[in-house]
Design an enzyme around this catalytic site. Structure first.
Site, PDB file in Angstrom:
ATOM      1  N   CYS A   8       0.878  -1.464  -0.236  1.00 42.32           N
ATOM      2  CA  CYS A   8      -0.114  -0.172  -0.208  1.00 42.32           C
ATOM      3  C   CYS A   8       0.883   1.238   0.093  1.00 42.32           C
ATOM      4  CB  CYS A   8      -0.900  -0.061   1.109  1.00 42.32           C
ATOM      5  SG  CYS A   8      -0.085   0.316   3.145  1.00 42.32           S
ATOM      6  N   ARG A  14      -3.809  -0.426   5.324  1.00 37.78           N
ATOM      7  CA  ARG A  14      -4.052  -2.038   5.125  1.00 37.78           C
ATOM      8  C   ARG A  14      -3.511  -2.768   4.569  1.00 37.78           C
ATOM      9  NH1 ARG A  14      -5.417   2.189  -0.600  1.00 37.78           N
ATOM     10  NH2 ARG A  14      -3.887   2.826   0.824  1.00 37.78           N
ATOM     11  N   ASP A 116      -8.038   4.396   0.476  1.00 37.12           N
ATOM     12  CA  ASP A 116      -7.480   4.501   2.159  1.00 37.12           C
ATOM     13  C   ASP A 116      -8.050   4.600   3.436  1.00 37.12           C
ATOM     14  OD1 ASP A 116      -5.140   4.729   4.535  1.00 37.12           O
ATOM     15  OD2 ASP A 116      -3.563   6.355   2.036  1.00 37.12           O
TER      16      ASP A 116
END
Length: 145
Positions: A8, A14, A116
């Site tokens: 990520c 994440r 996100d």
């Protein structure tokens, strides 16, 4: 042996959640790590990522890792959270083209980014976690013998 690298942006939200989810599946012959395309080395997972992992009885002793040649060479499969992460991986490491996919793409979902949650409420983190978990369960089912 499958060596899965989740990628990520900062490796604090994440990808650490994805790492914890897949690791908890305890699939034989599968190792897992995570990294970020713009990660600051050594940062802990975000507070809300940790909270959501604990709510789901998952643990992860995490320190962020900047994506580098070392991780690319280690991985047999690179799963990114967004198409832009995939593009970043391939722009820096074009040799990884045959093993780099978005998580959604690899799970067989429509081309879809996992948003996100950074800086968001715990509810936003829960939503991201659920999306990641759903995709990983589809992938993990393919690997179970």
């Amino acid at each position: 042996m499958k060596r899965v690298l989740f990628v990520c942006t900062g490796n604090t939200c994440r990808s650490p959640m994805a790492e914890a989810i897949l690791r908890s599946k305890e699939i034989p012959e599968v190792e897992v790590k995570s990294a970020g395309v713009f990660a600051a080395k050594g940062s802990a997972a975000s507070e809300n990522a940790g909270k959501v992992l604990r709510e789901n009885e998952l643990s992860l002793d995490h320190k962020s890792t900047q994506l580098s040649q070392t991780e690319i060479e280690w991985a047999t499969l690179i799963l990114t959270m967004t198409a832009s992460h995939k593009e970043a991986v391939l722009s820096y490491f074009p040799q990884a083209v045959d093993k780099t996919f978005t998580l959604s793409e690899f799970a067989g979902n429509a081309a879809r980014d996992i948003a996100d949650p950074y800086g968001g409420s715990v509810e936003i983190y829960r939503a991201a976690f659920a999306e990641i978990k759903d995709a990983i369960e589809k992938v993990a089912d393919k690997w179970k013998v």
